[in-house]
Motif scaffolding. Sequence first.
Motif, PDB file in Angstrom:
ATOM      1  N   ARG A  49       0.960  -1.440   0.066  1.00 48.71           N
ATOM      2  CA  ARG A  49      -0.615   0.147  -0.133  1.00 48.71           C
ATOM      3  C   ARG A  49       0.805   0.974  -0.847  1.00 48.71           C
ATOM      4  O   ARG A  49       2.210   1.419   0.590  1.00 48.71           O
ATOM      5  N   ARG A  50       0.482   2.151  -0.401  1.00 48.55           N
ATOM      6  CA  ARG A  50       0.792   3.779  -0.003  1.00 48.55           C
ATOM      7  C   ARG A  50       0.579   4.423   0.405  1.00 48.55           C
ATOM      8  O   ARG A  50      -0.945   4.884   0.280  1.00 48.55           O
ATOM      9  N   PRO A  51       1.559   5.815   1.719  1.00 49.57           N
ATOM     10  CA  PRO A  51       0.175   6.271   2.663  1.00 49.57           C
ATOM     11  C   PRO A  51       0.126   7.599   1.689  1.00 49.57           C
ATOM     12  O   PRO A  51       1.047   8.371   1.568  1.00 49.57           O
ATOM     13  N   PHE A  52      -1.071   8.100   2.305  1.00 51.59           N
ATOM     14  CA  PHE A  52      -1.447   9.733   1.398  1.00 51.59           C
ATOM     15  C   PHE A  52      -2.207  10.290   2.592  1.00 51.59           C
ATOM     16  O   PHE A  52      -3.009   9.527   3.247  1.00 51.59           O
ATOM     17  N   SER A  53      -1.610  11.328   2.734  1.00 51.97           N
ATOM     18  CA  SER A  53      -2.446  12.070   4.144  1.00 51.97           C
ATOM     19  C   SER A  53      -3.339  12.723   3.348  1.00 51.97           C
ATOM     20  O   SER A  53      -4.075  12.827   2.286  1.00 51.97           O
ATOM     21  N   ILE A  54      -4.165  12.755   4.478  1.00 52.76           N
ATOM     22  CA  ILE A  54      -5.739  12.935   4.274  1.00 52.76           C
ATOM     23  C   ILE A  54      -6.123  14.861   3.961  1.00 52.76           C
ATOM     24  O   ILE A  54      -5.737  15.341   4.538  1.00 52.76           O
ATOM     25  N   ILE A  64      -7.163  13.573  -1.774  1.00 46.21           N
ATOM     26  CA  ILE A  64      -5.621  13.760  -1.243  1.00 46.21           C
ATOM     27  C   ILE A  64      -5.500  13.943  -2.292  1.00 46.21           C
ATOM     28  O   ILE A  64      -5.655  14.186  -3.499  1.00 46.21           O
ATOM     29  N   VAL A  65      -4.296  14.675  -1.953  1.00 47.45           N
ATOM     30  CA  VAL A  65      -3.379  15.790  -3.275  1.00 47.45           C
ATOM     31  C   VAL A  65      -1.930  14.536  -3.074  1.00 47.45           C
ATOM     32  O   VAL A  65      -1.181  14.534  -1.855  1.00 47.45           O
ATOM     33  N   TYR A  66      -1.634  13.989  -4.157  1.00 50.88           N
ATOM     34  CA  TYR A  66      -0.416  13.215  -4.394  1.00 50.88           C
ATOM     35  C   TYR A  66       0.393  13.782  -5.189  1.00 50.88           C
ATOM     36  O   TYR A  66       0.094  13.856  -6.822  1.00 50.88           O
ATOM     37  N   LYS A  67       1.569  13.449  -5.415  1.00 47.97           N
ATOM     38  CA  LYS A  67       3.454  13.602  -6.312  1.00 47.97           C
ATOM     39  C   LYS A  67       3.193  12.476  -7.164  1.00 47.97           C
ATOM     40  O   LYS A  67       3.551  11.420  -6.513  1.00 47.97           O
ATOM     41  N   VAL A  68       3.204  13.043  -8.812  1.00 49.79           N
ATOM     42  CA  VAL A  68       3.981  11.557  -9.464  1.00 49.79           C
ATOM     43  C   VAL A  68       5.088  11.288  -8.644  1.00 49.79           C
ATOM     44  O   VAL A  68       6.299  11.842  -9.565  1.00 49.79           O
ATOM     45  N   HIS A  71       6.273   4.366  -9.789  1.00 51.90           N
ATOM     46  CA  HIS A  71       5.533   3.394 -10.589  1.00 51.90           C
ATOM     47  C   HIS A  71       4.152   3.337  -9.098  1.00 51.90           C
ATOM     48  O   HIS A  71       3.264   3.520 -10.000  1.00 51.90           O
ATOM     49  N   GLY A  72       4.360   3.571  -8.145  1.00 53.16           N
ATOM     50  CA  GLY A  72       2.698   3.792  -7.874  1.00 53.16           C
ATOM     51  C   GLY A  72       1.917   5.215  -7.798  1.00 53.16           C
ATOM     52  O   GLY A  72       0.636   4.917  -8.210  1.00 53.16           O
ATOM     53  N   THR A  73       2.747   5.909  -7.910  1.00 48.64           N
ATOM     54  CA  THR A  73       1.835   7.253  -7.840  1.00 48.64           C
ATOM     55  C   THR A  73       1.351   7.310  -9.708  1.00 48.64           C
ATOM     56  O   THR A  73       0.727   7.767  -9.743  1.00 48.64           O
ATOM     57  N   GLU A  74       2.232   7.153 -10.434  1.00 50.10           N
ATOM     58  CA  GLU A  74       2.349   7.147 -11.374  1.00 50.10           C
ATOM     59  C   GLU A  74       1.006   6.132 -12.245  1.00 50.10           C
ATOM     60  O   GLU A  74       0.474   6.531 -13.133  1.00 50.10           O
TER      61      GLU A  74
HETATM   62  C1  LIG Z   1       1.975   9.654   6.296  1.00 48.04           C
HETATM   63  C2  LIG Z   1       2.433   9.603   5.178  1.00 48.04           C
HETATM   64  C3  LIG Z   1       2.013  10.794   3.999  1.00 48.04           C
HETATM   65  C4  LIG Z   1       1.692  10.947   3.306  1.00 48.04           C
HETATM   66  N1  LIG Z   1       1.045  11.551   2.348  1.00 48.04           N
HETATM   67  C5  LIG Z   1       1.301  12.094   1.127  1.00 48.04           C
HETATM   68  C6  LIG Z   1       0.796  13.167   0.118  1.00 48.04           C
HETATM   69  O1  LIG Z   1      -0.348  13.742   0.480  1.00 48.04           O
HETATM   70  N2  LIG Z   1       0.741  13.267  -1.025  1.00 48.04           N
HETATM   71  C7  LIG Z   1       1.964  13.234  -1.753  1.00 48.04           C
HETATM   72  O2  LIG Z   1       2.090  12.734  -3.078  1.00 48.04           O
HETATM   73  N3  LIG Z   1       2.708  11.798  -0.877  1.00 48.04           N
HETATM   74  C8  LIG Z   1       2.497  11.677   0.376  1.00 48.04           C
HETATM   75  N4  LIG Z   1       3.335  10.654   0.866  1.00 48.04           N
HETATM   76  C9  LIG Z   1       4.730  10.086   0.366  1.00 48.04           C
HETATM   77  C10 LIG Z   1       3.973   9.012  -0.443  1.00 48.04           C
HETATM   78  O3  LIG Z   1       3.222   8.350   0.187  1.00 48.04           O
HETATM   79  C11 LIG Z   1       4.873   8.516  -1.788  1.00 48.04           C
HETATM   80  O4  LIG Z   1       5.450   9.502  -2.469  1.00 48.04           O
HETATM   81  C12 LIG Z   1       4.556   6.985  -2.570  1.00 48.04           C
HETATM   82  O5  LIG Z   1       4.033   5.994  -1.303  1.00 48.04           O
HETATM   83  C13 LIG Z   1       5.722   6.746  -3.050  1.00 48.04           C
HETATM   84  O6  LIG Z   1       4.982   5.482  -3.778  1.00 48.04           O
HETATM   85  P1  LIG Z   1       5.037   5.425  -5.266  1.00 48.04           P
HETATM   86  O7  LIG Z   1       5.403   3.927  -5.769  1.00 48.04           O
HETATM   87  O8  LIG Z   1       5.041   6.276  -6.713  1.00 48.04           O
HETATM   88  O9  LIG Z   1       7.283   5.624  -5.784  1.00 48.04           O
HETATM   89  P2  LIG Z   1       8.154   4.511  -5.289  1.00 48.04           P
HETATM   90  O10 LIG Z   1       8.593   4.055  -6.551  1.00 48.04           O
HETATM   91  O11 LIG Z   1       7.875   3.413  -3.996  1.00 48.04           O
HETATM   92  O12 LIG Z   1       9.517   5.239  -4.987  1.00 48.04           O
HETATM   93  C14 LIG Z   1       9.405   6.265  -5.837  1.00 48.04           C
HETATM   94  C15 LIG Z   1      10.265   7.576  -4.905  1.00 48.04           C
HETATM   95  O13 LIG Z   1       9.162   8.039  -3.593  1.00 48.04           O
HETATM   96  C16 LIG Z   1      10.444   7.846  -2.599  1.00 48.04           C
HETATM   97  N5  LIG Z   1       9.311   7.997  -2.003  1.00 48.04           N
HETATM   98  C17 LIG Z   1       8.473   6.397  -1.550  1.00 48.04           C
HETATM   99  N6  LIG Z   1       7.851   6.683  -0.683  1.00 48.04           N
HETATM  100  C18 LIG Z   1       8.316   8.018   0.095  1.00 48.04           C
HETATM  101  C19 LIG Z   1       8.070   8.583   1.348  1.00 48.04           C
HETATM  102  N7  LIG Z   1       7.283   8.523   2.670  1.00 48.04           N
HETATM  103  N8  LIG Z   1       8.058   9.874   1.767  1.00 48.04           N
HETATM  104  C20 LIG Z   1       9.548  10.472   0.539  1.00 48.04           C
HETATM  105  N9  LIG Z   1       9.675   9.913  -0.475  1.00 48.04           N
HETATM  106  C21 LIG Z   1       9.052   8.708  -0.183  1.00 48.04           C
HETATM  107  C22 LIG Z   1      11.367   6.716  -2.133  1.00 48.04           C
HETATM  108  O14 LIG Z   1      12.443   7.176  -1.641  1.00 48.04           O
HETATM  109  C23 LIG Z   1      11.746   6.844  -4.344  1.00 48.04           C
HETATM  110  O15 LIG Z   1      12.629   7.781  -4.369  1.00 48.04           O
HETATM  111  C24 LIG Z   1       2.897  10.582   2.226  1.00 48.04           C
HETATM  112  C25 LIG Z   1       3.928  10.110   2.604  1.00 48.04           C
HETATM  113  C26 LIG Z   1       3.896   9.117   4.240  1.00 48.04           C
HETATM  114  C27 LIG Z   1       4.544   8.163   5.520  1.00 48.04           C
END
Ligand SMILES: Cc1cc2nc3c(=O)[nH]c(=O)nc-3n(C[C@H](O)[C@H](O)[C@H](O)COP(=O)(O)OP(=O)(O)OC[C@H]3O[C@@H](n4cnc5c(N)ncnc54)[C@H](O)[C@@H]3O)c2cc1C
Length: 259
Positions: A49-54, A64-68, A71-74
Amino acid sequence: MTNGEILSNEPLKSGYFLIRFHAPEVCRTARAGQFVHVRIAGLQTYILRRPFSIHSTDGDALTIVYKVVGHGTEHLSRLAPGAVCDLMGPLGRPYTPPADDETPVLVGGGYGSAALYLLTRAAKRRGVLLLGARSEADVILDDRYRDAGFEVRLATNDGSVGIKGLVTDLIAPLLAERAGEKLRFYGCGPRPMLLALARMLNERGLPGEISLDHLMCCGVGACFACVVKVRSEAAPGWEYRRTCKDGPVFDARDVWLDD
Ligand SMILES: Cc1cc2nc3c(=O)[nH]c(=O)nc-3n(C[C@H](O)[C@H](O)[C@H](O)COP(=O)(O)OP(=O)(O)OC[C@H]3O[C@@H](n4cnc5c(N)ncnc54)[C@H](O)[C@@H]3O)c2cc1C
Ligand code: FES
């Protein structure tokens, strides 16, 4: 766990997206600073799972507002309305709302402005958002705070909007202007920014809380993948705490600054 049907999923700017889920159970109890742990629909090869702030709730709609960034966010950014993600939450320790006589000062960078937004509803007094970004293109959601009656002050690395500098450079002038006012600080953003903020607050004896995000696995306190050092009375002066369960929000006085 609950099913969250995507209601909309739109780009904001600079790689940020705003996604809305139908998630009445999450919305019912969501508080500022908490997060949802999302199993992204159709993501076969990366099952975590991927965590995102409410960011916000509006009736039964969870935003939720997320940045790509990977892989997961894309993959998430390509999901259309109607797709269903599995949501766990709301999770984590929320921010403590300001007392009625306290002015909230929200200090954000990166997705911090998304994570801090629900404090505008929890606070009685209208406060200030201090927002840091690399340049104007990375400033998001500032208008939502203005609409909520908050003053917004900006700092950018290149000076394209607001002052040229770091978001923490905005704090000393604010303290001078608001002398005599009871301020309570709330931080969310990149780790160096949060550590600098915690240091400033602790040096001045100002109250505040910081959201320490960390790579997460289970999200519910079982695996200890997400631990951070926090201050402790016992030797050696620190202990590990889980950001998913004991945090992500910690009192600024507990943040470990010595590494
Ligand atoms: C409590 C919490 C709240 C969050 N809230 C938000 C939010 O509101 N919006 C948002 O855009 N993102 C948020 N994040 C970060 C978000 O979880 C990651 O960006 C996301 O999991 C990345 O997934 P991915 O598969 O796209 O990236 P991956 O392929 O897993 O990783 C790609 C890149 O992102 C980095 N990354 C992965 N997870 C995190 C993380 N937790 N913090 C910093 N860098 C990370 C990796 O180190 C890597 O460089 C939050 C993280 C936590 C722990
Ligand atoms: S992610 Fe498993 S304990 Fe925090």
